[in-house]
Design a protein around this motif. Structure first.
Motif, PDB file in Angstrom:
ATOM      1  N   ASP A  76       0.828  -1.213   0.000  1.00 41.52           N
ATOM      2  CA  ASP A  76       0.000   0.000   0.000  1.00 41.52           C
ATOM      3  C   ASP A  76       0.862   1.262   0.000  1.00 41.52           C
ATOM      4  O   ASP A  76       0.527   2.258  -0.659  1.00 41.52           O
ATOM      5  N   ILE A  77       2.011   1.237   0.707  1.00 40.73           N
ATOM      6  CA  ILE A  77       2.907   2.388   0.701  1.00 40.73           C
ATOM      7  C   ILE A  77       3.544   2.567  -0.673  1.00 40.73           C
ATOM      8  O   ILE A  77       3.668   3.690  -1.177  1.00 40.73           O
ATOM      9  N   VAL A  78       3.934   1.458  -1.283  1.00 37.07           N
ATOM     10  CA  VAL A  78       4.520   1.524  -2.622  1.00 37.07           C
ATOM     11  C   VAL A  78       3.532   2.126  -3.611  1.00 37.07           C
ATOM     12  O   VAL A  78       3.865   3.027  -4.393  1.00 37.07           O
ATOM     13  N   LEU A  79       2.292   1.644  -3.572  1.00 33.36           N
ATOM     14  CA  LEU A  79       1.275   2.160  -4.492  1.00 33.36           C
ATOM     15  C   LEU A  79       0.941   3.618  -4.192  1.00 33.36           C
ATOM     16  O   LEU A  79       0.696   4.405  -5.117  1.00 33.36           O
ATOM     17  N   ALA A  80       0.924   3.985  -2.920  1.00 39.36           N
ATOM     18  CA  ALA A  80       0.662   5.380  -2.564  1.00 39.36           C
ATOM     19  C   ALA A  80       1.737   6.293  -3.154  1.00 39.36           C
ATOM     20  O   ALA A  80       1.431   7.360  -3.697  1.00 39.36           O
ATOM     21  N   ALA A  81       3.004   5.867  -3.053  1.00 40.33           N
ATOM     22  CA  ALA A  81       4.090   6.668  -3.624  1.00 40.33           C
ATOM     23  C   ALA A  81       3.972   6.756  -5.139  1.00 40.33           C
ATOM     24  O   ALA A  81       4.215   7.816  -5.737  1.00 40.33           O
ATOM     25  N   ILE A  82       3.596   5.646  -5.785  1.00 34.61           N
ATOM     26  CA  ILE A  82       3.432   5.644  -7.240  1.00 34.61           C
ATOM     27  C   ILE A  82       2.306   6.598  -7.655  1.00 34.61           C
ATOM     28  O   ILE A  82       2.435   7.355  -8.630  1.00 34.61           O
ATOM     29  N   VAL A  83       1.202   6.571  -6.924  1.00 33.26           N
ATOM     30  CA  VAL A  83       0.082   7.467  -7.231  1.00 33.26           C
ATOM     31  C   VAL A  83       0.516   8.927  -7.089  1.00 33.26           C
ATOM     32  O   VAL A  83       0.204   9.774  -7.941  1.00 33.26           O
ATOM     33  N   LEU A  84       1.245   9.235  -6.030  1.00 38.01           N
ATOM     34  CA  LEU A  84       1.704  10.607  -5.829  1.00 38.01           C
ATOM     35  C   LEU A  84       2.677  11.032  -6.929  1.00 38.01           C
ATOM     36  O   LEU A  84       2.640  12.184  -7.387  1.00 38.01           O
ATOM     37  N   LEU A  85       3.539  10.123  -7.363  1.00 37.82           N
ATOM     38  CA  LEU A  85       4.446  10.438  -8.462  1.00 37.82           C
ATOM     39  C   LEU A  85       3.665  10.753  -9.740  1.00 37.82           C
ATOM     40  O   LEU A  85       3.990  11.700 -10.466  1.00 37.82           O
ATOM     41  N   ALA A  86       2.624   9.963 -10.002  1.00 40.84           N
ATOM     42  CA  ALA A  86       1.805  10.195 -11.193  1.00 40.84           C
ATOM     43  C   ALA A  86       1.107  11.550 -11.117  1.00 40.84           C
ATOM     44  O   ALA A  86       1.062  12.299 -12.100  1.00 40.84           O
ATOM     45  N   VAL A  87       0.561  11.870  -9.945  1.00 42.71           N
ATOM     46  CA  VAL A  87      -0.162  13.137  -9.780  1.00 42.71           C
ATOM     47  C   VAL A  87       0.785  14.325  -9.934  1.00 42.71           C
ATOM     48  O   VAL A  87       0.494  15.288 -10.662  1.00 42.71           O
ATOM     49  N   LEU A  88       1.929  14.281  -9.264  1.00 46.43           N
ATOM     50  CA  LEU A  88       2.884  15.387  -9.352  1.00 46.43           C
ATOM     51  C   LEU A  88       3.436  15.534 -10.771  1.00 46.43           C
ATOM     52  O   LEU A  88       3.604  16.652 -11.277  1.00 46.43           O
ATOM     53  N   GLY A  89       3.711  14.402 -11.406  1.00 41.53           N
ATOM     54  CA  GLY A  89       4.195  14.459 -12.781  1.00 41.53           C
ATOM     55  C   GLY A  89       3.173  15.078 -13.716  1.00 41.53           C
ATOM     56  O   GLY A  89       3.506  15.893 -14.584  1.00 41.53           O
ATOM     57  N   LYS A  90       1.906  14.725 -13.534  1.00 44.70           N
ATOM     58  CA  LYS A  90       0.841  15.288 -14.366  1.00 44.70           C
ATOM     59  C   LYS A  90       0.666  16.774 -14.109  1.00 44.70           C
ATOM     60  O   LYS A  90       0.479  17.561 -15.041  1.00 44.70           O
ATOM     61  N   ILE A  91       0.728  17.188 -12.848  1.00 53.07           N
ATOM     62  CA  ILE A  91       0.575  18.606 -12.520  1.00 53.07           C
ATOM     63  C   ILE A  91       1.678  19.436 -13.174  1.00 53.07           C
ATOM     64  O   ILE A  91       1.417  20.480 -13.798  1.00 53.07           O
ATOM     65  N   THR A  92       2.921  18.995 -13.041  1.00 49.01           N
ATOM     66  CA  THR A  92       4.026  19.765 -13.611  1.00 49.01           C
ATOM     67  C   THR A  92       3.991  19.747 -15.138  1.00 49.01           C
ATOM     68  O   THR A  92       4.294  20.758 -15.782  1.00 49.01           O
ATOM     69  N   ASP A  93       3.592  18.615 -15.724  1.00 51.77           N
ATOM     70  CA  ASP A  93       3.499  18.559 -17.184  1.00 51.77           C
ATOM     71  C   ASP A  93       2.379  19.465 -17.684  1.00 51.77           C
ATOM     72  O   ASP A  93       2.509  20.113 -18.723  1.00 51.77           O
ATOM     73  N   THR A  94       1.260  19.523 -16.955  1.00 50.18           N
ATOM     74  CA  THR A  94       0.157  20.405 -17.343  1.00 50.18           C
ATOM     75  C   THR A  94       0.594  21.864 -17.278  1.00 50.18           C
ATOM     76  O   THR A  94       0.235  22.675 -18.147  1.00 50.18           O
TER      77      THR A  94
END
Length: 267
Positions: A226-244
């Motif tokens: 669950d911690i691994v997936l939480a970190a992956i989700v946060l990476l996806a969100v931050l990456g999308k925000i900065t790319d946007t």
């Protein structure tokens, strides 16, 4: 609001909403598969459990990890992108510089990110410096390639017309080459930003105590999917925000372009 402007706004909102369908359907299917026992929860925790894990970090704990990773990415990306723009422009505008520098950069580009880690540890220790340098390395090469190819691929006819008007070298670069190269430059900047986030994970393997890469390592070592997936989700969100954000800047600076926009018209 004029008719065409309103239609364009509606079209953008429709495209934005359409982009949410696939993630939402994926979350629903994922949650259902775990709840119905099709997938074992300890192997792939449900989205609801991942959300609970994120909540358990608390605002301050989660913010500390986010700020640590974001600060490293921004610092490394700024350094790598600045160097990539400068050297990419030099190589794109000068055949001699291309002959001297490009072969070496192409060879260095093939080195995997983790191969740099032991060398950076030997040179810079275990503080923040090796992490930022590794992220800068990841950001440099896509930016360099985008800038260099952008200048090299400018339509020869544009240059010939500028020379007919006897534009000086500096004016030629500012008024013809740079505007024509900007689309490729922004493609390189966006790719560099994406790789900066990827290299950040490798960077935070270097004795980090905070950050999303640290959470990935901690989750693996403690068997907490669950911690691994939480970190992956946060990476996806931050990456999308900065790319946007980068996408928005690209649209603002390149609003003069008259290009095909996939909607049956011009954009």
């Amino acid at each position: 609001m004029a008719g065409p402007a309103r239609a364009g706004l509606v079209s953008r909102w429709a495209s934005l909403l359409m982009g949410w369908w696939l993630p939402l359907l994926t979350l629903v299917a994922w949650e259902s598969a775990v709840q119905w026992g099709w997938v074992r929860a300890h192997v792939l925790p449900a989205p609801s459990e991942v959300a609970q894990t994120l909540w358990s970090f608390g605002v301050q704990g989660l913010a500390a990890h986010l700020l640590a990773s974001t600060g490293r990415v921004l610092a490394g990306y700024a350094a790598g992108a600045a160097l990539g723009v400068g050297l990419g422009a030099l190589v794109g505008l000068s055949r001699r510089s291309q002959a001297v520098l490009d072969p070496s950069f192409q060879a260095l580009r093939a080195i995997p990110s983790l191969a740099w880690v032991p060398l950076l540890l030997l040179w810079l220790g275990i503080d923040e410096a090796p992490k930022i340098v590794l992220i800068a390395i990841g950001a440099f090469f896509p930016v360099y390639l985008g800038v260099a190819s952008g200048f090299r691929d400018v339509d020869r006819k544009l240059v010939e017309v500028a020379r007919m008007y006897r534009l000086p070298r500096l004016a030629l670069v500012q008024r013809v080459l740079l505007p024509a190269a900007l689309p490729s430059v922004f493609t390189g900047l966006r790719n560099g930003l994406s790789l900066a986030w990827m290299f950040m994970v490798a960077a935070e393997l270097i004795a980090a105590t905070k950050g999303l890469g640290y959470l990935l390592t901690d989750g693996r070592e403690t068997g907490r999917a669950d911690i691994v997936l939480a970190a992956i989700v946060l990476l996806a969100v931050l990456g999308k925000i900065t790319d946007t954000a980068m996408q928005w800047l690209e649209r603002r600076l390149l609003a003069w372009r008259d290009t095909y926009d996939n909607t049956g018209g011009r954009g």
